[in-house]
Motif scaffolding. Structure first.
Motif, mmCIF file in Angstrom:
data_model
loop_
_atom_site.group_PDB
_atom_site.id
_atom_site.type_symbol
_atom_site.label_atom_id
_atom_site.label_comp_id
_atom_site.label_asym_id
_atom_site.label_seq_id
_atom_site.Cartn_x
_atom_site.Cartn_y
_atom_site.Cartn_z
ATOM 1 N N TYR A 13 0.819 -1.206 0.000
ATOM 2 C CA TYR A 13 0.000 0.000 0.000
ATOM 3 C C TYR A 13 0.861 1.267 0.000
ATOM 4 O O TYR A 13 0.466 2.302 -0.554
ATOM 5 N N MET A 14 2.040 1.194 0.608
ATOM 6 C CA MET A 14 2.940 2.345 0.596
ATOM 7 C C MET A 14 3.389 2.662 -0.837
ATOM 8 O O MET A 14 3.305 3.808 -1.297
ATOM 9 N N GLU A 15 3.851 1.640 -1.547
ATOM 10 C CA GLU A 15 4.285 1.846 -2.928
ATOM 11 C C GLU A 15 3.110 2.168 -3.846
ATOM 12 O O GLU A 15 3.221 3.016 -4.748
ATOM 13 N N TRP A 16 1.966 1.528 -3.620
ATOM 14 C CA TRP A 16 0.790 1.818 -4.446
ATOM 15 C C TRP A 16 0.327 3.267 -4.243
ATOM 16 O O TRP A 16 -0.046 3.946 -5.203
ATOM 17 N N GLY A 17 0.366 3.749 -3.007
ATOM 18 C CA GLY A 17 0.006 5.137 -2.751
ATOM 19 C C GLY A 17 0.957 6.105 -3.445
ATOM 20 O O GLY A 17 0.532 7.151 -3.963
ATOM 21 N N HIS A 18 2.251 5.765 -3.467
ATOM 22 C CA HIS A 18 3.224 6.623 -4.143
ATOM 23 C C HIS A 18 2.942 6.687 -5.640
ATOM 24 O O HIS A 18 2.966 7.768 -6.256
ATOM 25 N N ARG A 19 2.655 5.545 -6.234
ATOM 26 C CA ARG A 19 2.372 5.531 -7.673
ATOM 27 C C ARG A 19 1.041 6.215 -7.977
ATOM 28 O O ARG A 19 0.924 6.908 -9.006
ATOM 29 N N LEU A 20 0.058 6.033 -7.138
ATOM 30 C CA LEU A 20 -1.230 6.689 -7.368
ATOM 31 C C LEU A 20 -1.091 8.207 -7.261
ATOM 32 O O LEU A 20 -1.708 8.944 -8.037
ATOM 33 N N TRP A 21 -0.298 8.659 -6.322
ATOM 34 C CA TRP A 21 -0.047 10.089 -6.188
ATOM 35 C C TRP A 21 0.607 10.637 -7.455
ATOM 36 O O TRP A 21 0.298 11.725 -7.936
ATOM 37 N N GLY A 22 1.553 9.849 -8.007
ATOM 38 C CA GLY A 22 2.196 10.276 -9.248
ATOM 39 C C GLY A 22 1.204 10.397 -10.398
ATOM 40 O O GLY A 22 1.280 11.335 -11.198
ATOM 41 N N ARG A 23 0.274 9.450 -10.492
ATOM 42 C CA ARG A 23 -0.754 9.542 -11.531
ATOM 43 C C ARG A 23 -1.630 10.788 -11.326
ATOM 44 O O ARG A 23 -2.011 11.466 -12.289
ATOM 45 N N PHE A 24 -1.958 11.062 -10.068
ATOM 46 C CA PHE A 24 -2.777 12.238 -9.778
ATOM 47 C C PHE A 24 -2.051 13.521 -10.165
ATOM 48 O O PHE A 24 -2.653 14.444 -10.741
ATOM 49 N N VAL A 25 -0.750 13.596 -9.863
ATOM 50 C CA VAL A 25 0.022 14.783 -10.233
ATOM 51 C C VAL A 25 0.023 14.964 -11.746
ATOM 52 O O VAL A 25 -0.137 16.081 -12.265
ATOM 53 N N PHE B 148 13.008 17.130 -8.872
ATOM 54 C CA PHE B 148 13.411 18.480 -8.470
ATOM 55 C C PHE B 148 13.279 19.462 -9.638
ATOM 56 O O PHE B 148 12.860 20.614 -9.450
ATOM 57 N N ILE B 149 13.648 19.020 -10.836
ATOM 58 C CA ILE B 149 13.523 19.903 -12.005
ATOM 59 C C ILE B 149 12.060 20.208 -12.291
ATOM 60 O O ILE B 149 11.694 21.350 -12.602
ATOM 61 N N CYS B 150 11.218 19.185 -12.192
ATOM 62 C CA CYS B 150 9.783 19.382 -12.420
ATOM 63 C C CYS B 150 9.208 20.365 -11.400
ATOM 64 O O CYS B 150 8.440 21.275 -11.748
ATOM 65 N N TYR B 151 9.592 20.206 -10.147
ATOM 66 C CA TYR B 151 9.135 21.123 -9.100
ATOM 67 C C TYR B 151 9.631 22.543 -9.361
ATOM 68 O O TYR B 151 8.878 23.520 -9.228
ATOM 69 N N THR B 152 10.892 22.659 -9.749
ATOM 70 C CA THR B 152 11.464 23.977 -10.019
ATOM 71 C C THR B 152 10.738 24.676 -11.161
ATOM 72 O O THR B 152 10.445 25.877 -11.090
ATOM 73 N N ALA B 153 10.430 23.919 -12.230
ATOM 74 C CA ALA B 153 9.747 24.522 -13.378
ATOM 75 C C ALA B 153 8.360 25.024 -12.993
ATOM 76 O O ALA B 153 7.951 26.125 -13.383
ATOM 77 N N MET B 154 7.623 24.235 -12.221
ATOM 78 C CA MET B 154 6.286 24.658 -11.808
ATOM 79 C C MET B 154 6.349 25.887 -10.902
ATOM 80 O O MET B 154 5.620 26.872 -11.085
ATOM 81 N N LEU B 155 7.223 25.827 -9.913
ATOM 82 C CA LEU B 155 7.324 26.930 -8.959
ATOM 83 C C LEU B 155 7.804 28.213 -9.632
ATOM 84 O O LEU B 155 7.223 29.285 -9.438
ATOM 85 N N LEU C 244 4.394 24.669 -20.595
ATOM 86 C CA LEU C 244 3.477 23.666 -20.042
ATOM 87 C C LEU C 244 3.622 22.336 -20.769
ATOM 88 O O LEU C 244 3.535 21.269 -20.152
ATOM 89 N N LEU C 245 3.833 22.397 -22.074
ATOM 90 C CA LEU C 245 4.052 21.168 -22.832
ATOM 91 C C LEU C 245 5.323 20.473 -22.370
ATOM 92 O O LEU C 245 5.355 19.238 -22.212
ATOM 93 N N GLY C 246 6.380 21.255 -22.140
ATOM 94 C CA GLY C 246 7.624 20.667 -21.659
ATOM 95 C C GLY C 246 7.479 20.042 -20.279
ATOM 96 O O GLY C 246 8.012 18.956 -20.020
ATOM 97 N N ILE C 247 6.761 20.702 -19.381
ATOM 98 C CA ILE C 247 6.559 20.143 -18.037
ATOM 99 C C ILE C 247 5.718 18.876 -18.110
ATOM 100 O O ILE C 247 5.973 17.902 -17.383
ATOM 101 N N SER C 248 4.727 18.849 -18.979
ATOM 102 C CA SER C 248 3.908 17.649 -19.140
ATOM 103 C C SER C 248 4.761 16.469 -19.608
ATOM 104 O O SER C 248 4.633 15.344 -19.103
ATOM 105 N N GLY C 249 5.641 16.732 -20.578
ATOM 106 C CA GLY C 249 6.542 15.677 -21.019
ATOM 107 C C GLY C 249 7.493 15.228 -19.921
ATOM 108 O O GLY C 249 7.810 14.042 -19.801
ATOM 109 N N LEU C 250 7.935 16.175 -19.095
ATOM 110 C CA LEU C 250 8.832 15.839 -17.984
ATOM 111 C C LEU C 250 8.125 14.963 -16.952
ATOM 112 O O LEU C 250 8.737 14.052 -16.372
ATOM 113 N N ILE C 251 6.849 15.218 -16.718
ATOM 114 C CA ILE C 251 6.095 14.386 -15.774
ATOM 115 C C ILE C 251 6.012 12.952 -16.286
ATOM 116 O O ILE C 251 6.192 11.986 -15.532
ATOM 117 N N GLY C 252 5.713 12.799 -17.582
ATOM 118 C CA GLY C 252 5.676 11.456 -18.148
ATOM 119 C C GLY C 252 7.024 10.764 -18.085
ATOM 120 O O GLY C 252 7.110 9.567 -17.768
#
Length: 513
Positions: free
Chosen positions: A178-190, A263-270, A215-223
């Motif tokens: 459940y710990m790992e599943w929650g981490h992956r589910l959170w990633g899908r939500f993000v 960290f890069i994804c967070y930096t780009a959003m912030l 925004l397109l670049g950040i979306s690709g970075l999330i994937g």
């Protein structure tokens, strides 16, 4: 002369409509206002003069000498140019909406949370509990006893179960699952909470063209970040990536890449969220904004601005070195500070051991030890952390005791610098405590969160002192537009004064010289 005055009184109201309204507006005026019947005499221009410097009757004066005609044509041309500019307006607005900024900051908060939760997943050794990557169907946990048995059988085939958890029960497995599943589910939500609103904002014309590409670049970075996560987990499911009989773990290189991408994804959003808010705030008062940006661009602040950029890069590099420490469990050795054994660093033979070299000529001796030797990796992290701490305190002291910089530094930047000092003091305290107490889960998770918080502090400070060229050009353009509008307003006031003079003329009649 007596016979001329009644005709002038009758013609005066029509003169206002004919000479003091622009050509663009005359076509909407009453047709009768343009049909003026004025008695003509050959000596009229010699006997009558108006307060205006131009002659009243266009029949008697050439059009090229009439300032009223020139003014009317200028205003008409300006209106046509503005109409053309409105017709050429593109799909994207000039600046994004503040709503987009708040959404980006909220998305950055989600990434901050998943980074901390990911650290907890690693510290509790839950990351290898799910042995398959199913981006869509993996959104649901096992729902039946047979599904749980199937997942548990897959985990029992992994090296981690065979070497570390051979006596684990199904109930214990469910906890780490459940710990790992929650981490992956959170990633899908993000990912979904970013991509879907991004499509909406672009379609509703809430972002500029430049921001839509970001925004397109950040979306690709999330994937890509999701792919890196699975690529990292996959390295821990095979025992050919670590020494036989050693502690099963994921590749420290892949773990560091996964952490760095987050960290890069967070930096780009912030950064983009803060940039939008700052841009809109400066454009709301262009003249004041231009004065602020011009002040920040002064040579007295150049050293400080460049130092903040260097600090941001240094904090990011130190955080990546912490990823290597976590991947190799290097925090479980030399649990003292500032010494490492008998000195401030381990012996040279230990730091550059031939054991980690894979080539016969040992050409990879240095970089292999830098990335794979736990002793060397921990020393590198200590050196980087100490350098970061010293650099931040030095920059604060420079901004505090240098009179020239202290007088030029804005109040917001001064507060931001002080906030960075507080964050680095907290981070150093957490790092030393984590090392001394043998990496307890709460302290280690707080230390990882502190690294991201320190990066946040430097980015916020940078957003208050950096001067992007595009922002400067945009503010200057707005100032020019505002100046043009102000000039048009002054022209309008001049026309009102002319109309007032004409009203007095109608009441009192023209002066005769």
């Amino acid at each position: 002369m007596a016979s001329l005055l009644p005709g002038l009184r009758r013609a005066a109201p029509r003169l206002a409509s004919d000479f003091f309204i622009c050509h663009h507006c005359q076509k909407y005026a009453r047709p009768a206002a343009r049909q003026i019947k004025i008695p003509r005499k050959t000596n009229l221009s010699r006997t009558i003069r108006f307060n205006s410097s131009a002659a009243t009757f266009p029949e008697l004066v050439p059009k090229k000498t009439s300032p009223l005609s020139s003014l009317s044509q200028t205003i008409s041309n300006a209106e046509k140019e503005r109409a053309k500019g409105g017709a050429k307006k593109g799909f994207f607005p000039e600046t994004p909406s503040n709503t987009v900024a708040y959404w980006l900051l909220a998305s950055a908060g989600g990434v901050f949370g998943i980074v901390v939760f990911g650290g907890l997943t690693r510290l509790t050794e839950s990351g290898l509990s799910i042995t398959e990557w199913k981006p869509v169907t993996g959104s649901l946990p096992p729902l039946s006893a047979s599904d749980w048995a199937s997942e548990f059988d897959k985990y029992r085939a992994s090296p981690e179960f065979k070497l570390l958890n051979p006596h684990m029960t199904l109930e214990e497995f469910k906890k780490i699952y459940y710990m790992e599943w929650g981490h992956r589910l959170w990633g899908r939500f993000v990912g979904l909470s970013f991509v879907l609103p991004a499509i909406y904002f672009v379609s509703r014309r809430k972002v500029s063209a430049n921001m839509s590409l970001r925004l397109l670049g950040i979306s690709g970075l999330i994937g890509f970040q999701g792919f890196l996560g699975w690529y990292m987990v996959k390295s821990g499911l095979k025992d050919d990536l670590f020494a036989p009989g050693s502690h099963p773990r994921v590749s420290q290189h892949r773990l560091t890449a996964h952490l760095g991408a987050a960290f890069i994804c967070y930096t780009a959003m912030l950064w983009n969220g803060l940039s939008i808010l700052r841009t809109n705030a400066l454009l709301s008062h262009p003249a004041r904004g231009l004065a602020q940006l011009t002040h920040l661009s002064s040579p007295s602040l150049s050293v400080f601005r460049n130092s903040v950029a260097g600090l941001t890069l240094l904090v990011f590099t130190t955080a990546l070195s912490g990823g290597l420490v976590a991947g190799l469990d290097a925090g479980l050795i030399y649990n003292e500070f500032p010494r490492m054994g008998t000195g401030f660093h381990p012996p040279k033979a230990e730091l550059f051991s031939p054991f980690y070299s894979r080539k016969s000529d040992q050409s990879d001796l240095v970089w292999r030890n830098m990335l794979e030797n736990p002793s060397t990796v921990q020393l590198n992290h200590r050196v980087l952390a100490t350098t970061t701490f010293t650099a931040i305190l030095s920059l604060w002291a420079y901004s505090r005791f240098n009179r020239r910089l202290r007088g030029a530094l804005p109040n917001g930047a001064r507060k931001g610098m002080l906030g960075v000092v507080h964050l680095v003091l907290l981070q150093v305290t957490l790092g030393i405590s984590t090392l001394i107490y043998l990496v307890p889960v709460p302290l280690a998770a707080a230390h990882q969160a502190g690294a991201l918080a320190l990066l946040t502090g430097t980015l916020v400070l940078g957003s208050r002192v950096w001067v992007p060229r595009r922002l400067m050009a945009l503010v200057r353009q707005r100032v020019r537009q505002a100046s043009a509008v102000t000039g048009a307003g002054k022209v309008g006031l001049g026309k009102e004064a002319m109309k007032s003079d004409l009203s007095a003329l109608r009441r009192n009649g023209p002066p005769v010289l």
